[in-house]
Design a protein around this motif. Sequence first.
Motif, PDB file in Angstrom:
ATOM      1  N   GLN A  72      23.421  40.609 -25.806  1.00  0.00           N
ATOM      2  CA  GLN A  72      21.988  40.361 -25.978  1.00  0.00           C
ATOM      3  C   GLN A  72      21.738  39.069 -26.746  1.00  0.00           C
ATOM      4  O   GLN A  72      20.811  38.328 -26.431  1.00  0.00           O
ATOM      5  N   ARG A  73      22.553  38.795 -27.743  1.00  0.00           N
ATOM      6  CA  ARG A  73      22.412  37.527 -28.479  1.00  0.00           C
ATOM      7  C   ARG A  73      22.629  36.342 -27.552  1.00  0.00           C
ATOM      8  O   ARG A  73      21.888  35.367 -27.578  1.00  0.00           O
ATOM      9  N   LYS A  75      22.347  36.309 -24.309  1.00  0.00           N
ATOM     10  CA  LYS A  75      21.272  36.291 -23.310  1.00  0.00           C
ATOM     11  C   LYS A  75      20.021  35.628 -23.872  1.00  0.00           C
ATOM     12  O   LYS A  75      19.376  34.832 -23.196  1.00  0.00           O
ATOM     13  N   ARG A  76      19.695  35.931 -25.122  1.00  0.00           N
ATOM     14  CA  ARG A  76      18.487  35.349 -25.729  1.00  0.00           C
ATOM     15  C   ARG A  76      18.638  33.861 -25.948  1.00  0.00           C
ATOM     16  O   ARG A  76      17.665  33.116 -25.874  1.00  0.00           O
ATOM     17  N   ARG A  77      19.857  33.417 -26.249  1.00  0.00           N
ATOM     18  CA  ARG A  77      20.087  31.981 -26.424  1.00  0.00           C
ATOM     19  C   ARG A  77      19.988  31.237 -25.104  1.00  0.00           C
ATOM     20  O   ARG A  77      19.564  30.088 -25.056  1.00  0.00           O
ATOM     21  N   SER A  79      18.285  32.188 -22.184  1.00  0.00           N
ATOM     22  CA  SER A  79      17.053  32.226 -21.401  1.00  0.00           C
ATOM     23  C   SER A  79      15.860  32.525 -22.296  1.00  0.00           C
ATOM     24  O   SER A  79      15.935  33.347 -23.198  1.00  0.00           O
ATOM     25  N   ASN A  81      12.209  34.041 -23.399  1.00  0.00           N
ATOM     26  CA  ASN A  81      11.594  35.354 -23.204  1.00  0.00           C
ATOM     27  C   ASN A  81      10.329  35.189 -22.372  1.00  0.00           C
ATOM     28  O   ASN A  81       9.317  34.705 -22.851  1.00  0.00           O
ATOM     29  N   ARG A 107      11.551  45.296 -26.065  1.00  0.00           N
ATOM     30  CA  ARG A 107      11.170  44.419 -27.178  1.00  0.00           C
ATOM     31  C   ARG A 107      11.938  44.725 -28.466  1.00  0.00           C
ATOM     32  O   ARG A 107      11.872  43.964 -29.417  1.00  0.00           O
ATOM     33  N   THR A 109      15.108  44.982 -30.956  1.00  0.00           N
ATOM     34  CA  THR A 109      16.333  44.193 -31.097  1.00  0.00           C
ATOM     35  C   THR A 109      17.500  45.047 -30.598  1.00  0.00           C
ATOM     36  O   THR A 109      17.385  46.282 -30.534  1.00  0.00           O
TER      37      THR A 109
END
Length: 139
Positions: A72-73, A75-77, A79, A81, A107, A109
Amino acid sequence: MGRYDGFREFVLARQQALMRSAYLLTGDAHLAEDLMQSVLLKVANHWPRLVRHGTPEAYTRKALINQYISWQRRKRRESPNVDPPERGHAHDAATIDRIVLHQVLTRLTPRQRAVIVLRFYEDRSERETAEPLGCSLGT
């Protein structure tokens, strides 16, 4: 005694429960399978030590959560949101509730989602929830 003695039996006995946890964490069956495969490779590499210490289940659960959080970390870096566009479909109340619940869960974490899965879906105690996350009991 072989390096992987008991590993197959462990996987067969715990596969469904671990897969359910992986699915609840990821929310996607294919990602859950990828997560499980990735984690089971790590478990297999450490199998002799895990058997010696008697902690294969605890290690596997912790590895599952840590791998999910790591994904998840990353993925967030990679793309931004972006919410999907609204669709003009009519839904019944139960479907709307599921959609809203899904939006709320996405939503959270990764660590918050792991707490929900461990505490409520797996019915773990507060201590059993805190241990694989590496946090204090009060957290």
